[in-house]
Motif scaffolding. Structure first.
Motif, PDB file in Angstrom:
ATOM      1  N   ILE A   1       0.842  -1.198   0.000  1.00 43.35           N
ATOM      2  CA  ILE A   1       0.000   0.000   0.000  1.00 43.35           C
ATOM      3  C   ILE A   1       0.879   1.251   0.000  1.00 43.35           C
ATOM      4  O   ILE A   1       1.791   1.395   0.825  1.00 43.35           O
ATOM      5  CB  ILE A   1      -0.910   0.046   1.248  1.00 43.35           C
ATOM      6  N   ARG A   2       0.611   2.128  -0.937  1.00 41.60           N
ATOM      7  CA  ARG A   2       1.287   3.428  -0.966  1.00 41.60           C
ATOM      8  C   ARG A   2       0.357   4.463  -0.348  1.00 41.60           C
ATOM      9  O   ARG A   2      -0.682   4.799  -0.909  1.00 41.60           O
ATOM     10  CB  ARG A   2       1.629   3.809  -2.408  1.00 41.60           C
ATOM     11  N   GLY A   3       0.740   4.958   0.824  1.00 47.71           N
ATOM     12  CA  GLY A   3      -0.027   6.009   1.456  1.00 47.71           C
ATOM     13  C   GLY A   3       0.310   7.355   0.859  1.00 47.71           C
ATOM     14  O   GLY A   3       1.451   7.614   0.483  1.00 47.71           O
ATOM     15  N   SER A   4      -0.676   8.228   0.758  1.00 42.61           N
ATOM     16  CA  SER A   4      -0.469   9.520   0.108  1.00 42.61           C
ATOM     17  C   SER A   4      -1.160  10.631   0.887  1.00 42.61           C
ATOM     18  O   SER A   4      -2.327  10.508   1.253  1.00 42.61           O
ATOM     19  CB  SER A   4      -1.018   9.462  -1.323  1.00 42.61           C
ATOM     20  N   ALA A   5      -0.388  11.692   1.144  1.00 38.01           N
ATOM     21  CA  ALA A   5      -0.922  12.864   1.835  1.00 38.01           C
ATOM     22  C   ALA A   5      -0.081  14.070   1.436  1.00 38.01           C
ATOM     23  O   ALA A   5       1.047  13.925   0.957  1.00 38.01           O
ATOM     24  CB  ALA A   5      -0.863  12.657   3.349  1.00 38.01           C
ATOM     25  N   PRO A   6      -0.600  15.292   1.616  1.00 37.85           N
ATOM     26  CA  PRO A   6       0.246  16.464   1.391  1.00 37.85           C
ATOM     27  C   PRO A   6       1.525  16.342   2.226  1.00 37.85           C
ATOM     28  O   PRO A   6       1.462  15.997   3.411  1.00 37.85           O
ATOM     29  CB  PRO A   6      -0.630  17.628   1.858  1.00 37.85           C
ATOM     30  N   THR A   7       2.658  16.609   1.613  1.00 38.57           N
ATOM     31  CA  THR A   7       3.943  16.366   2.269  1.00 38.57           C
ATOM     32  C   THR A   7       4.034  17.047   3.626  1.00 38.57           C
ATOM     33  O   THR A   7       4.556  16.470   4.594  1.00 38.57           O
ATOM     34  CB  THR A   7       5.083  16.831   1.351  1.00 38.57           C
ATOM     35  N   VAL A   8       3.530  18.268   3.727  1.00 33.98           N
ATOM     36  CA  VAL A   8       3.642  19.004   4.983  1.00 33.98           C
ATOM     37  C   VAL A   8       2.952  18.272   6.136  1.00 33.98           C
ATOM     38  O   VAL A   8       3.345  18.413   7.302  1.00 33.98           O
ATOM     39  CB  VAL A   8       3.069  20.434   4.818  1.00 33.98           C
ATOM     40  N   ALA A   9       1.966  17.445   5.821  1.00 42.31           N
ATOM     41  CA  ALA A   9       1.214  16.759   6.872  1.00 42.31           C
ATOM     42  C   ALA A   9       1.919  15.521   7.405  1.00 42.31           C
ATOM     43  O   ALA A   9       1.593  15.051   8.506  1.00 42.31           O
ATOM     44  CB  ALA A   9      -0.178  16.375   6.353  1.00 42.31           C
ATOM     45  N   VAL A  10       2.864  14.976   6.639  1.00 51.33           N
ATOM     46  CA  VAL A  10       3.486  13.701   7.044  1.00 51.33           C
ATOM     47  C   VAL A  10       5.007  13.753   7.013  1.00 51.33           C
ATOM     48  O   VAL A  10       5.661  12.716   7.095  1.00 51.33           O
ATOM     49  CB  VAL A  10       2.983  12.544   6.149  1.00 51.33           C
TER      50      VAL A  10
END
Length: 381
Positions: free
Chosen positions: A87-96
Protein backbone atom coordinates in the motif's frame (compact mmCIF):
# COMPACT_ATOMS: atom_id res chain seq x y z
CA UNK A 1 1.65 -6.52 -17.02
CA UNK A 2 2.31 -9.30 -19.50
CA UNK A 3 0.15 -12.42 -19.44
CA UNK A 4 0.85 -15.67 -21.27
CA UNK A 5 -2.88 -16.26 -21.65
CA UNK A 6 -3.27 -12.89 -23.33
CA UNK A 7 -0.51 -13.50 -25.88
CA UNK A 8 1.97 -11.10 -24.33
CA UNK A 9 -0.10 -7.92 -24.10
CA UNK A 10 1.00 -5.42 -21.48
CA UNK A 11 -1.18 -4.24 -18.61
CA UNK A 12 -3.84 -6.85 -19.28
CA UNK A 13 -7.00 -6.11 -17.31
CA UNK A 14 -9.18 -8.93 -18.55
CA UNK A 15 -11.07 -10.78 -15.79
CA UNK A 16 -10.07 -14.13 -17.30
CA UNK A 17 -6.37 -13.31 -17.01
CA UNK A 18 -4.97 -15.75 -14.40
CA UNK A 19 -2.13 -13.47 -13.39
CA UNK A 20 -4.42 -10.49 -12.80
CA UNK A 21 -6.85 -12.74 -10.93
CA UNK A 22 -4.08 -13.93 -8.66
CA UNK A 23 -2.97 -10.38 -7.91
CA UNK A 24 -6.53 -9.32 -7.15
CA UNK A 25 -6.82 -12.31 -4.81
CA UNK A 26 -3.66 -11.23 -3.01
CA UNK A 27 -5.03 -7.72 -2.72
CA UNK A 28 -8.26 -8.96 -1.17
CA UNK A 29 -6.28 -10.72 1.56
CA UNK A 30 -4.14 -7.65 2.20
CA UNK A 31 -7.06 -5.79 3.74
CA UNK A 32 -8.60 -3.15 1.50
CA UNK A 33 -10.34 -1.28 4.31
CA UNK A 34 -9.85 2.24 5.59
CA UNK A 35 -7.07 1.50 8.09
CA UNK A 36 -3.75 -0.28 8.31
CA UNK A 37 -1.61 -1.40 11.23
CA UNK A 38 1.73 -3.01 10.45
CA UNK A 39 5.19 -2.35 9.11
CA UNK A 40 6.27 0.46 6.81
CA UNK A 41 9.75 -0.37 5.53
CA UNK A 42 10.13 2.62 3.20
CA UNK A 43 8.61 5.85 1.91
CA UNK A 44 7.39 7.13 -1.42
CA UNK A 45 7.31 10.71 -2.71
CA UNK A 46 5.39 11.35 -5.92
CA UNK A 47 6.48 13.65 -8.72
CA UNK A 48 3.12 14.91 -10.00
CA UNK A 49 2.70 18.65 -9.43
CA UNK A 50 6.24 19.14 -8.10
CA UNK A 51 7.10 20.91 -5.81
CA UNK A 52 3.61 20.51 -4.29
CA UNK A 53 3.84 16.72 -4.17
CA UNK A 54 2.21 14.01 -2.09
CA UNK A 55 4.21 11.73 0.18
CA UNK A 56 3.66 8.79 2.46
CA UNK A 57 4.84 5.41 3.68
CA UNK A 58 4.96 2.18 1.73
CA UNK A 59 3.14 -0.32 3.92
CA UNK A 60 3.66 -4.07 3.65
CA UNK A 61 4.50 -7.10 5.77
CA UNK A 62 6.77 -8.34 2.97
CA UNK A 63 10.43 -7.39 2.56
CA UNK A 64 10.92 -4.19 0.56
CA UNK A 65 14.54 -4.80 -0.41
CA UNK A 66 15.62 -5.87 -3.90
CA UNK A 67 18.83 -7.56 -2.64
CA UNK A 68 16.62 -9.73 -0.40
CA UNK A 69 14.34 -10.64 -3.32
CA UNK A 70 17.36 -11.66 -5.39
CA UNK A 71 18.93 -13.63 -2.53
CA UNK A 72 15.64 -15.48 -2.01
CA UNK A 73 15.47 -16.33 -5.70
CA UNK A 74 12.03 -14.76 -6.17
CA UNK A 75 10.57 -14.80 -9.67
CA UNK A 76 9.23 -11.74 -11.47
CA UNK A 77 5.69 -12.93 -10.78
CA UNK A 78 6.44 -13.33 -7.06
CA UNK A 79 7.95 -9.84 -6.86
CA UNK A 80 5.01 -8.29 -8.70
CA UNK A 81 2.73 -10.22 -6.34
CA UNK A 82 4.50 -8.73 -3.32
CA UNK A 83 4.21 -5.26 -4.78
CA UNK A 84 0.57 -5.81 -5.76
CA UNK A 85 -0.34 -6.08 -2.07
CA UNK A 86 1.88 -3.17 -0.97
CA UNK A 87 0.00 0.00 0.00
CA UNK A 88 1.29 3.43 -0.97
CA UNK A 89 -0.03 6.01 1.46
CA UNK A 90 -0.47 9.52 0.11
CA UNK A 91 -0.92 12.86 1.83
CA UNK A 92 0.25 16.46 1.39
CA UNK A 93 3.94 16.37 2.27
CA UNK A 94 3.64 19.00 4.98
CA UNK A 95 1.21 16.76 6.87
CA UNK A 96 3.49 13.70 7.04
CA UNK A 97 7.05 15.05 6.80
CA UNK A 98 8.06 14.03 10.32
CA UNK A 99 6.63 10.52 9.95
CA UNK A 100 8.25 9.73 6.58
CA UNK A 101 11.58 11.06 7.85
CA UNK A 102 11.46 8.69 10.83
CA UNK A 103 10.75 5.76 8.50
CA UNK A 104 13.54 6.77 6.10
CA UNK A 105 16.07 7.17 8.92
CA UNK A 106 15.42 3.76 10.45
CA UNK A 107 17.66 0.84 9.51
CA UNK A 108 14.74 -1.56 10.10
CA UNK A 109 11.01 -1.32 9.27
CA UNK A 110 8.86 0.66 11.70
CA UNK A 111 5.30 -0.14 12.77
CA UNK A 112 2.70 2.42 11.77
CA UNK A 113 -1.02 3.03 12.13
CA UNK A 114 -2.69 4.65 9.14
CA UNK A 115 -6.27 5.75 8.61
CA UNK A 116 -7.40 6.39 5.03
CA UNK A 117 -9.98 8.78 3.66
CA UNK A 118 -11.66 5.88 1.84
CA UNK A 119 -10.85 2.21 1.12
CA UNK A 120 -7.54 1.79 -0.65
CA UNK A 121 -7.77 1.04 -4.34
CA UNK A 122 -5.92 -1.31 -6.66
CA UNK A 123 -3.79 0.61 -9.17
CA UNK A 124 -0.78 -1.40 -10.30
CA UNK A 125 1.37 0.70 -12.64
CA UNK A 126 4.84 0.04 -14.01
CA UNK A 127 7.84 2.30 -14.53
CA UNK A 128 11.40 1.73 -15.70
CA UNK A 129 12.95 3.36 -12.62
CA UNK A 130 10.73 2.69 -9.60
CA UNK A 131 9.31 -0.61 -8.40
CA UNK A 132 5.55 -0.97 -9.00
CA UNK A 133 3.07 -0.61 -6.13
CA UNK A 134 -0.40 -2.14 -6.31
CA UNK A 135 -2.51 -0.36 -3.71
CA UNK A 136 -2.87 3.31 -2.91
CA UNK A 137 -4.88 5.34 -0.44
CA UNK A 138 -5.22 8.93 0.73
CA UNK A 139 -4.07 9.17 4.34
CA UNK A 140 -6.33 10.88 6.84
CA UNK A 141 -4.09 10.19 9.86
CA UNK A 142 -0.67 8.56 10.29
CA UNK A 143 1.15 7.51 13.47
CA UNK A 144 4.60 5.95 13.70
CA UNK A 145 4.51 3.58 16.67
CA UNK A 146 8.16 2.51 16.88
CA UNK A 147 11.28 4.59 17.46
CA UNK A 148 13.65 4.78 14.52
CA UNK A 149 16.84 2.71 14.76
CA UNK A 150 19.44 4.99 13.22
CA UNK A 151 23.01 3.97 12.45
CA UNK A 152 25.80 6.26 13.62
CA UNK A 153 26.91 7.27 10.15
CA UNK A 154 23.36 8.07 9.02
CA UNK A 155 22.75 10.07 12.21
CA UNK A 156 25.98 11.99 11.74
CA UNK A 157 25.43 12.87 8.08
CA UNK A 158 21.74 13.73 8.36
CA UNK A 159 22.41 15.91 11.43
CA UNK A 160 24.90 18.04 9.48
CA UNK A 161 22.78 20.65 7.73
CA UNK A 162 25.90 22.51 6.53
CA UNK A 163 26.88 19.57 4.32
CA UNK A 164 25.71 19.84 0.68
CA UNK A 165 23.51 17.00 -0.54
CA UNK A 166 26.10 15.85 -3.07
CA UNK A 167 28.80 15.51 -0.44
CA UNK A 168 26.36 13.86 1.95
CA UNK A 169 25.57 11.17 -0.65
CA UNK A 170 29.26 10.64 -1.37
CA UNK A 171 30.13 10.32 2.34
CA UNK A 172 27.28 7.87 2.97
CA UNK A 173 28.35 5.77 -0.01
CA UNK A 174 31.98 5.79 1.12
CA UNK A 175 30.87 4.66 4.60
CA UNK A 176 29.11 1.62 3.15
CA UNK A 177 25.50 2.81 3.34
CA UNK A 178 23.75 1.23 0.36
CA UNK A 179 22.11 3.38 -2.27
CA UNK A 180 18.67 2.05 -1.36
CA UNK A 181 18.75 3.81 2.01
CA UNK A 182 20.56 6.87 0.66
CA UNK A 183 17.76 7.33 -1.88
CA UNK A 184 15.22 7.10 0.94
CA UNK A 185 17.08 9.77 2.93
CA UNK A 186 17.24 12.08 -0.08
CA UNK A 187 13.61 11.51 -0.99
CA UNK A 188 12.47 12.30 2.58
CA UNK A 189 14.36 15.60 2.60
CA UNK A 190 17.07 14.60 5.08
CA UNK A 191 20.17 15.60 3.10
CA UNK A 192 21.73 18.90 2.11
CA UNK A 193 21.70 22.52 3.22
CA UNK A 194 18.33 23.50 1.76
CA UNK A 195 16.29 20.46 2.61
CA UNK A 196 13.18 19.48 0.73
CA UNK A 197 11.53 16.24 -0.27
CA UNK A 198 12.56 14.81 -3.63
CA UNK A 199 10.33 12.57 -5.76
CA UNK A 200 11.42 8.97 -5.25
CA UNK A 201 11.88 8.41 -8.98
CA UNK A 202 14.32 11.30 -9.19
CA UNK A 203 16.13 10.40 -5.98
CA UNK A 204 16.94 6.86 -7.14
CA UNK A 205 18.79 8.00 -10.25
CA UNK A 206 20.34 11.03 -8.53
CA UNK A 207 21.84 8.83 -5.81
CA UNK A 208 23.21 6.27 -8.29
CA UNK A 209 24.77 9.14 -10.22
CA UNK A 210 26.14 11.04 -7.22
CA UNK A 211 27.56 8.05 -5.33
CA UNK A 212 29.28 6.68 -8.42
CA UNK A 213 30.74 10.11 -9.20
CA UNK A 214 32.23 10.12 -5.70
CA UNK A 215 33.74 6.70 -6.37
CA UNK A 216 35.17 7.92 -9.67
CA UNK A 217 37.26 10.46 -7.76
CA UNK A 218 39.00 7.57 -6.01
CA UNK A 219 39.22 5.44 -9.17
CA UNK A 220 41.16 8.19 -10.96
CA UNK A 221 43.98 7.70 -8.41
CA UNK A 222 44.24 3.92 -8.76
CA UNK A 223 46.55 1.93 -11.01
CA UNK A 224 44.86 0.29 -14.03
CA UNK A 225 43.74 -3.33 -14.08
CA UNK A 226 46.58 -5.50 -15.36
CA UNK A 227 44.72 -7.21 -18.19
CA UNK A 228 41.39 -7.22 -19.96
CA UNK A 229 38.67 -8.92 -17.93
CA UNK A 230 35.19 -10.11 -18.83
CA UNK A 231 32.18 -10.45 -16.50
CA UNK A 232 28.58 -11.50 -17.12
CA UNK A 233 25.38 -12.37 -15.27
CA UNK A 234 21.69 -12.65 -16.10
CA UNK A 235 18.81 -11.59 -13.84
CA UNK A 236 15.13 -11.59 -14.82
CA UNK A 237 15.89 -11.68 -18.54
CA UNK A 238 18.52 -8.93 -18.24
CA UNK A 239 22.03 -10.03 -19.27
CA UNK A 240 24.75 -7.65 -18.14
CA UNK A 241 28.08 -8.24 -19.88
CA UNK A 242 31.11 -6.15 -18.90
CA UNK A 243 34.59 -5.75 -20.35
CA UNK A 244 37.24 -3.98 -18.25
CA UNK A 245 40.16 -2.62 -20.25
CA UNK A 246 43.44 -1.42 -18.67
CA UNK A 247 43.53 2.37 -18.62
CA UNK A 248 42.13 5.45 -16.95
CA UNK A 249 38.42 5.65 -16.15
CA UNK A 250 36.04 5.65 -19.10
CA UNK A 251 32.57 4.14 -19.23
CA UNK A 252 30.27 3.09 -22.02
CA UNK A 253 26.90 1.38 -21.95
CA UNK A 254 25.03 -0.21 -24.84
CA UNK A 255 21.44 -1.26 -24.18
CA UNK A 256 19.84 -3.78 -26.51
CA UNK A 257 16.15 -4.67 -26.24
CA UNK A 258 15.72 -7.90 -28.17
CA UNK A 259 12.92 -8.61 -30.63
CA UNK A 260 9.52 -8.95 -28.95
CA UNK A 261 10.90 -7.86 -25.60
CA UNK A 262 9.15 -5.35 -23.37
CA UNK A 263 10.15 -2.12 -25.15
CA UNK A 264 10.76 -3.54 -28.63
CA UNK A 265 8.58 -4.90 -31.41
CA UNK A 266 9.75 -7.00 -34.32
CA UNK A 267 13.02 -5.07 -34.49
CA UNK A 268 15.64 -4.58 -31.80
CA UNK A 269 15.87 -1.29 -29.96
CA UNK A 270 19.44 -0.15 -29.27
CA UNK A 271 20.66 2.82 -27.24
CA UNK A 272 24.20 3.76 -26.27
CA UNK A 273 26.07 6.36 -24.27
CA UNK A 274 29.59 6.92 -22.99
CA UNK A 275 31.69 9.22 -20.83
CA UNK A 276 35.26 10.06 -19.99
CA UNK A 277 36.41 11.90 -16.91
CA UNK A 278 33.20 13.93 -16.91
CA UNK A 279 29.65 13.46 -18.12
CA UNK A 280 27.87 16.72 -18.68
CA UNK A 281 24.35 15.63 -19.61
CA UNK A 282 21.68 13.19 -18.57
CA UNK A 283 22.13 9.87 -20.31
CA UNK A 284 19.56 8.99 -23.01
CA UNK A 285 19.56 5.46 -21.56
CA UNK A 286 18.11 6.86 -18.33
CA UNK A 287 18.38 5.37 -14.86
CA UNK A 288 19.78 2.05 -16.13
CA UNK A 289 22.99 3.83 -17.18
CA UNK A 290 23.68 5.16 -13.69
CA UNK A 291 22.68 1.90 -11.99
CA UNK A 292 25.17 -0.08 -14.11
CA UNK A 293 27.88 2.55 -13.69
CA UNK A 294 27.50 2.41 -9.91
CA UNK A 295 27.99 -1.38 -9.82
CA UNK A 296 31.13 -1.18 -11.97
CA UNK A 297 32.52 1.68 -9.85
CA UNK A 298 31.85 -0.31 -6.66
CA UNK A 299 33.94 -3.18 -8.03
CA UNK A 300 36.86 -0.95 -9.03
CA UNK A 301 36.90 0.84 -5.67
CA UNK A 302 36.91 -2.52 -3.89
CA UNK A 303 39.81 -3.73 -6.05
CA UNK A 304 41.50 -0.31 -5.95
CA UNK A 305 41.94 -0.31 -9.70
CA UNK A 306 40.97 1.93 -12.61
CA UNK A 307 39.69 0.72 -15.96
CA UNK A 308 37.75 1.53 -19.07
CA UNK A 309 34.44 -0.30 -18.94
CA UNK A 310 32.21 -1.45 -21.80
CA UNK A 311 28.83 -2.61 -20.50
CA UNK A 312 26.20 -4.25 -22.69
CA UNK A 313 22.71 -4.84 -21.35
CA UNK A 314 20.66 -7.31 -23.36
CA UNK A 315 16.98 -7.66 -22.47
CA UNK A 316 14.93 -10.60 -23.70
CA UNK A 317 11.24 -11.47 -23.50
CA UNK A 318 11.66 -13.14 -20.09
CA UNK A 319 11.60 -9.62 -18.64
CA UNK A 320 7.83 -9.28 -19.02
CA UNK A 321 7.22 -6.64 -16.33
CA UNK A 322 9.46 -3.61 -15.66
CA UNK A 323 10.54 -3.86 -12.03
CA UNK A 324 12.69 -0.74 -11.80
CA UNK A 325 16.31 0.25 -12.28
CA UNK A 326 17.34 -1.92 -9.31
CA UNK A 327 17.27 -4.92 -11.69
CA UNK A 328 20.14 -3.43 -13.71
CA UNK A 329 22.01 -2.49 -10.54
CA UNK A 330 21.71 -5.96 -9.00
CA UNK A 331 22.37 -7.78 -12.29
CA UNK A 332 25.57 -5.77 -12.82
CA UNK A 333 26.58 -6.31 -9.20
CA UNK A 334 26.07 -10.05 -9.71
CA UNK A 335 28.27 -9.93 -12.80
CA UNK A 336 31.05 -8.02 -11.02
CA UNK A 337 30.91 -10.36 -8.01
CA UNK A 338 31.47 -13.40 -10.22
CA UNK A 339 34.84 -14.78 -11.22
CA UNK A 340 36.16 -12.70 -14.14
CA UNK A 341 37.44 -14.28 -17.33
CA UNK A 342 41.03 -13.13 -17.73
CA UNK A 343 41.66 -12.28 -21.37
CA UNK A 344 45.00 -12.18 -23.15
CA UNK A 345 43.83 -9.30 -25.32
CA UNK A 346 40.95 -6.94 -25.89
CA UNK A 347 40.01 -8.97 -28.95
CA UNK A 348 39.65 -12.04 -26.73
CA UNK A 349 37.43 -10.09 -24.32
CA UNK A 350 35.28 -8.90 -27.23
CA UNK A 351 34.96 -12.50 -28.42
CA UNK A 352 33.75 -13.48 -24.94
CA UNK A 353 31.13 -10.75 -25.22
CA UNK A 354 30.07 -12.06 -28.64
CA UNK A 355 29.65 -15.59 -27.29
CA UNK A 356 27.68 -14.50 -24.22
CA UNK A 357 25.30 -12.24 -26.14
CA UNK A 358 24.99 -14.47 -29.20
CA UNK A 359 25.69 -11.64 -31.65
CA UNK A 360 28.46 -9.23 -32.67
CA UNK A 361 26.62 -6.08 -33.75
CA UNK A 362 27.12 -4.47 -30.31
CA UNK A 363 30.59 -3.70 -31.67
CA UNK A 364 29.13 -1.29 -34.22
CA UNK A 365 27.81 0.89 -31.35
CA UNK A 366 30.93 0.77 -29.18
CA UNK A 367 33.07 3.88 -29.50
CA UNK A 368 35.23 2.76 -26.60
CA UNK A 369 36.09 -0.57 -28.25
CA UNK A 370 37.01 1.20 -31.46
CA UNK A 371 39.12 3.73 -29.58
CA UNK A 372 40.91 1.11 -27.47
CA UNK A 373 41.74 -1.09 -30.46
CA UNK A 374 43.01 1.90 -32.45
CA UNK A 375 45.15 3.21 -29.61
CA UNK A 376 46.61 -0.22 -28.95
CA UNK A 377 47.52 -0.62 -32.61
CA UNK A 378 49.20 2.79 -32.74
CA UNK A 379 51.14 2.08 -29.55
CA UNK A 380 52.41 -1.25 -30.85
CA UNK A 381 53.33 0.37 -34.16
Amino acid sequence: MRCAECKGRLFCGLPRCPIMSRFHAQVSTAGCGTSYMGTAPSVFVGSYGYPAVSSGPLMTVDPDAPPVWVAQGLSIEEIVGIRARTIRGSAPTVAVTGQIQEIALSSSPLDVEAAFERPVRFDLNFDGTITPVGLSGSIRHLDVIDNARVSRVVDRITSDDDLPATEACEHLGAEGVDVYQIAQLMSAGLLGKRRRVVPTKWAITAVDDTVSKGMKKAIFRFAPVREAEFFAATLYGNTMAVILIPGDWKFEMIEVWGRRSLWAGEEETILSDHEGRKQGRYSPIGGAYYAARLAVAEYLVKKQRSARAIVVRHVNSDYWAPLGSWVIREATRAAMQGTPVKCASLQDAAAQMDTTLGYTHWRERSKLLDEALSQRTLFEF
